[in-house]
Scaffold this active site. Sequence first.
Site, PDB file in Angstrom:
ATOM      1  N   TYR A  98       0.856  -1.189   0.000  1.00 48.98           N
ATOM      2  CA  TYR A  98       0.000   0.000   0.000  1.00 48.98           C
ATOM      3  C   TYR A  98       0.886   1.231   0.000  1.00 48.98           C
ATOM      4  CZ  TYR A  98      -3.258   3.562   1.661  1.00 48.98           C
ATOM      5  OH  TYR A  98      -4.008   4.694   1.781  1.00 48.98           O
ATOM      6  N   GLU A 118      -3.546   7.476  -3.992  1.00 57.38           N
ATOM      7  CA  GLU A 118      -3.580   6.222  -3.244  1.00 57.38           C
ATOM      8  C   GLU A 118      -3.381   5.074  -4.218  1.00 57.38           C
ATOM      9  OE1 GLU A 118      -7.244   4.492  -1.571  1.00 57.38           O
ATOM     10  OE2 GLU A 118      -6.224   4.558   0.373  1.00 57.38           O
TER      11      GLU A 118
END
Length: 398
Positions: A118, A206
């Site tokens: 991530y 993101e």
Amino acid sequence: MNIHEYQAKDILKRYGVRIQEGIVADTPDKAVEVARELNIKTGTKWFVVKAQIHAGGRGKGGGVKLAKNYEDVREKSGQILGMQLVTHQTGPEGKKVHKVLISEDVYYPGASEPKEFYLAILMDRTKGCNVIMASTEGGMDIEEVAAHSPEKIIKEWIDPRVGLQGFQARKIAFALGLEGDAFKEMVKFVSSLYKAYIDTDASQFEINPVLKTSDNKILAVDAKVNLDDNALFRHPDLAEMRDILEEDPLEVEAGHFNLNYVKLDGNIGCMVNGAGLAMATMDLIKLSGGEPANFLDVGGGANAKTVEAGFRIILKDPNVKAILINIFGGIVRCDRVATGIVEAYKAIGNIPVPIVVRLQGTNAEEGAKIIDESGLQVHSAVQLKDAADRLKDVLKGV
Ligand code: GDP
Ligand code: MN
């Protein structure tokens, strides 16, 4: 402004960030055509069909599917295109899918297992600088990770005077447990990503997941990019990426009249000048036992035209059972606003819901008089307390 995954990946690629390659399509036939193109370009035999909507969690909702041949691409695209995709970010009504991104399969087997990470870049307002967040727990909902194992999220704050430093990119790659080529690739990935973020005046990036492929390449499988609306004038090419099909139609219409409108779930429509007063008015509605149906700031220069536009937009929301207008006459005079309200009311014709108008400030009394003498179904109030009481009365009848 939000943009689609395929647009976000275009931006990343321009900055040298490696991405899972893909081509967008809007029909199953076109999907097969671009899959063939992708096969020539990348050699991929399997494809991922990905719904393009402005919301995450598509995979879990059935909006991301693996296809193992061209017929499969046609079938899966047919299933996804036109579907009303429901994810934890769309609300129960979901979002209609107009486009799919046909992507190369990057989870192929090889020397090592593919591994998901991530990575996000955003503004940390308390520290007044950008922060890069990274985690080994890729592919998962980051809110879950933050709630249950916050120690698995590492943060690197960027000093705006010097920007991202090499040691910081290396620190992130190291914390993610990478070595060798994958380590070097991650350092380059983070640096290029940060440059893209700064150059595009983004407010959020993101990338979940960032993938380490089985042959140690680092690439963006997903990309959620949020651009700062206030900087879009500097990026006409990015401004063109706006997709109004993804936005609330009432909010789009309000934008044409320079009204700041945000649709909410309640039953009391409200029209106010000034964002702070609008927030206070929403509190007032709640105290009176109602729920605001919207936030609407008509701005400082409210006139008959903006009031009429505001009225029309509020009335298009079928949940609205009453309207509260709360105007403070600072620059604008209350009698002019009152005239505007009466004119707008007449122009729209039969408004089916009761209206409470609270005018305060310059020429408030004159304004109230105009409302009271108009003979229309409008209740005037001068004090905020009066407005709340009137609203309570009105709500009893709803
Ligand atoms: P999201 O569900 O909206 O976050 O969409 P993502 O783009 O993150 O994709 C969801 C999931 O699909 C990923 O976490 C992967 O597990 C899977 N996925 C994406 N690309 C591929 C691929 O190329 N091959 C395979 N096998 N799975 C993929
Ligand atoms: Mn994702």
